[in-house]
Write an enzyme that holds these catalytic residues in place. Structure first.
Site, PDB file in Angstrom:
ATOM      1  N   ASP A  29       0.934  -1.167  -0.074  1.00 32.27           N
ATOM      2  CA  ASP A  29       0.045  -0.006   0.169  1.00 32.27           C
ATOM      3  C   ASP A  29       0.979   1.220  -0.018  1.00 32.27           C
ATOM      4  O   ASP A  29       1.872   1.207   0.596  1.00 32.27           O
ATOM      5  CB  ASP A  29      -0.806  -0.212   1.292  1.00 32.27           C
ATOM      6  CG  ASP A  29      -1.987   0.768   1.067  1.00 32.27           C
ATOM      7  OD1 ASP A  29      -3.215   0.502   1.155  1.00 32.27           O
ATOM      8  OD2 ASP A  29      -1.732   2.191   1.038  1.00 32.27           O
ATOM      9  N   ILE A  30       0.377   2.441  -0.795  1.00 35.14           N
ATOM     10  CA  ILE A  30       1.550   3.383  -0.871  1.00 35.14           C
ATOM     11  C   ILE A  30       1.247   4.381   0.191  1.00 35.14           C
ATOM     12  O   ILE A  30       1.758   5.469   0.344  1.00 35.14           O
ATOM     13  CB  ILE A  30       1.216   4.317  -2.323  1.00 35.14           C
ATOM     14  CG1 ILE A  30      -0.189   4.477  -2.542  1.00 35.14           C
ATOM     15  CG2 ILE A  30       2.358   3.873  -3.188  1.00 35.14           C
ATOM     16  CD1 ILE A  30      -0.409   5.802  -3.565  1.00 35.14           C
ATOM     17  N   HIS A  93     -10.266  -5.749  -3.066  1.00 33.83           N
ATOM     18  CA  HIS A  93      -8.948  -5.983  -2.086  1.00 33.83           C
ATOM     19  C   HIS A  93      -8.949  -6.039  -0.869  1.00 33.83           C
ATOM     20  O   HIS A  93     -10.098  -5.747  -0.071  1.00 33.83           O
ATOM     21  CB  HIS A  93      -8.153  -4.709  -2.627  1.00 33.83           C
ATOM     22  CG  HIS A  93      -8.472  -3.563  -2.202  1.00 33.83           C
ATOM     23  ND1 HIS A  93      -9.520  -2.570  -2.731  1.00 33.83           N
ATOM     24  CD2 HIS A  93      -8.370  -2.861  -1.092  1.00 33.83           C
ATOM     25  CE1 HIS A  93      -9.657  -1.542  -2.117  1.00 33.83           C
ATOM     26  NE2 HIS A  93      -8.835  -1.606  -1.096  1.00 33.83           N
ATOM     27  N   HIS A  95      -6.942  -5.862   2.557  1.00 32.36           N
ATOM     28  CA  HIS A  95      -5.727  -5.076   3.478  1.00 32.36           C
ATOM     29  C   HIS A  95      -5.089  -6.069   4.371  1.00 32.36           C
ATOM     30  O   HIS A  95      -5.744  -6.734   5.151  1.00 32.36           O
ATOM     31  CB  HIS A  95      -6.128  -3.734   4.102  1.00 32.36           C
ATOM     32  CG  HIS A  95      -6.803  -2.647   3.491  1.00 32.36           C
ATOM     33  ND1 HIS A  95      -5.904  -1.421   3.316  1.00 32.36           N
ATOM     34  CD2 HIS A  95      -8.047  -2.360   2.956  1.00 32.36           C
ATOM     35  CE1 HIS A  95      -6.680  -0.595   2.537  1.00 32.36           C
ATOM     36  NE2 HIS A  95      -7.696  -1.239   2.175  1.00 32.36           N
TER      37      HIS A  95
HETATM   38  P1  AMP Z   1      -9.978   1.306   0.299  1.00 30.25           P
HETATM   39  O1  AMP Z   1     -10.609   1.456  -1.039  1.00 30.25           O
HETATM   40  O2  AMP Z   1     -10.788   2.549   1.225  1.00 30.25           O
HETATM   41  O3  AMP Z   1      -9.777   0.118   0.890  1.00 30.25           O
HETATM   42  O4  AMP Z   1      -8.487   2.192   0.137  1.00 30.25           O
HETATM   43  C1  AMP Z   1      -7.670   1.962  -0.975  1.00 30.25           C
HETATM   44  C2  AMP Z   1      -6.261   1.723  -0.381  1.00 30.25           C
HETATM   45  O5  AMP Z   1      -5.263   1.678  -1.626  1.00 30.25           O
HETATM   46  C3  AMP Z   1      -5.626   2.749   0.376  1.00 30.25           C
HETATM   47  O6  AMP Z   1      -4.980   2.282   1.440  1.00 30.25           O
HETATM   48  C4  AMP Z   1      -4.376   3.597  -0.508  1.00 30.25           C
HETATM   49  O7  AMP Z   1      -3.478   4.023   0.014  1.00 30.25           O
HETATM   50  C5  AMP Z   1      -4.048   2.274  -1.399  1.00 30.25           C
HETATM   51  N1  AMP Z   1      -3.646   2.706  -2.718  1.00 30.25           N
HETATM   52  C6  AMP Z   1      -4.183   3.691  -3.441  1.00 30.25           C
HETATM   53  N2  AMP Z   1      -3.586   3.818  -4.700  1.00 30.25           N
HETATM   54  C7  AMP Z   1      -2.670   2.885  -4.703  1.00 30.25           C
HETATM   55  C8  AMP Z   1      -1.517   2.789  -5.539  1.00 30.25           C
HETATM   56  N3  AMP Z   1      -1.370   3.205  -6.689  1.00 30.25           N
HETATM   57  N4  AMP Z   1      -0.472   1.745  -5.139  1.00 30.25           N
HETATM   58  C9  AMP Z   1      -0.666   1.047  -3.803  1.00 30.25           C
HETATM   59  N5  AMP Z   1      -1.625   1.454  -2.978  1.00 30.25           N
HETATM   60  C10 AMP Z   1      -2.551   2.368  -3.540  1.00 30.25           C
END
Ligand code: AMP
Length: 130
Positions: A29-30, A93, A95
């Site tokens: 995660d970024i 996805h 986490h």
């Molecule tokens: P959620 O959809 O609420 O589960 O959150 C999306 C997650 O994806 C967040 O924790 C972001 O930090 C992560 N995220 C968004 N864009 C990217 C990316 N390009 N690479 C890695 N993680 C990402």
């Protein structure tokens, strides 16, 4: 339009890749809650996780299990917490977050800063153990 995670899975956008199969991808995660915070996705784009086909969902969890065990061997922690939010990115996805307390899985708390070098090293170290 393809989701950002579909574009990552297609190699159009870079990521710190941890592991992949034909159907699944794990990457860091970024904006992580902790070092080692990893996202696990099915490459096939579906927004809501409970809309996934049963077999694809089961496979996602089994793939996530392997990744979680590898994170646990790499990042000191009590265990790996698992969460599904999906409010930001409309592509199913999981986490996977190293945790030591309930507070560590609080998605409203400040995120940790990790250098590019640390990201690359974490992805490589976890990936080697998957
Ligand atoms: P959620 O959809 O609420 O589960 O959150 C999306 C997650 O994806 C967040 O924790 C972001 O930090 C992560 N995220 C968004 N864009 C990217 C990316 N390009 N690479 C890695 N993680 C990402």
């Amino acid at each position: 339009m393809a989701s950002i995670f579909s574009r990552i899975a297609a190699g159009e956008i870079p990521c710190y890749k941890v592991a992949e199969t034909d159907q699944y991808l794990a990457f860091l995660d970024i904006n992580p809650l902790a070092k080692g915070h990893t996202l696990v996705i099915p490459k096939q784009e579906t927004d809501y996780i409970f809309d996934l086909d049963d077999n694809l969902l089961a496979g996602l969890v089994l793939f996530a299990k392997k990744v979680a065990l590898a994170i646990e061997q790499t990042v000191p922690c009590e265990r790996i917490g698992i969460a599904v939010i999906g409010l930001e990115v409309p592509h199913a996805h999981l986490h996977l977050v190293p945790i030591n307390s309930l507070h560590d899985l609080d998605f409203t708390k400040p995120r940790v800063k990790i250098t590019k070098e640390e990201y690359a090293q974490l992805a490589q170290e976890i990936g080697q153990k998957v």
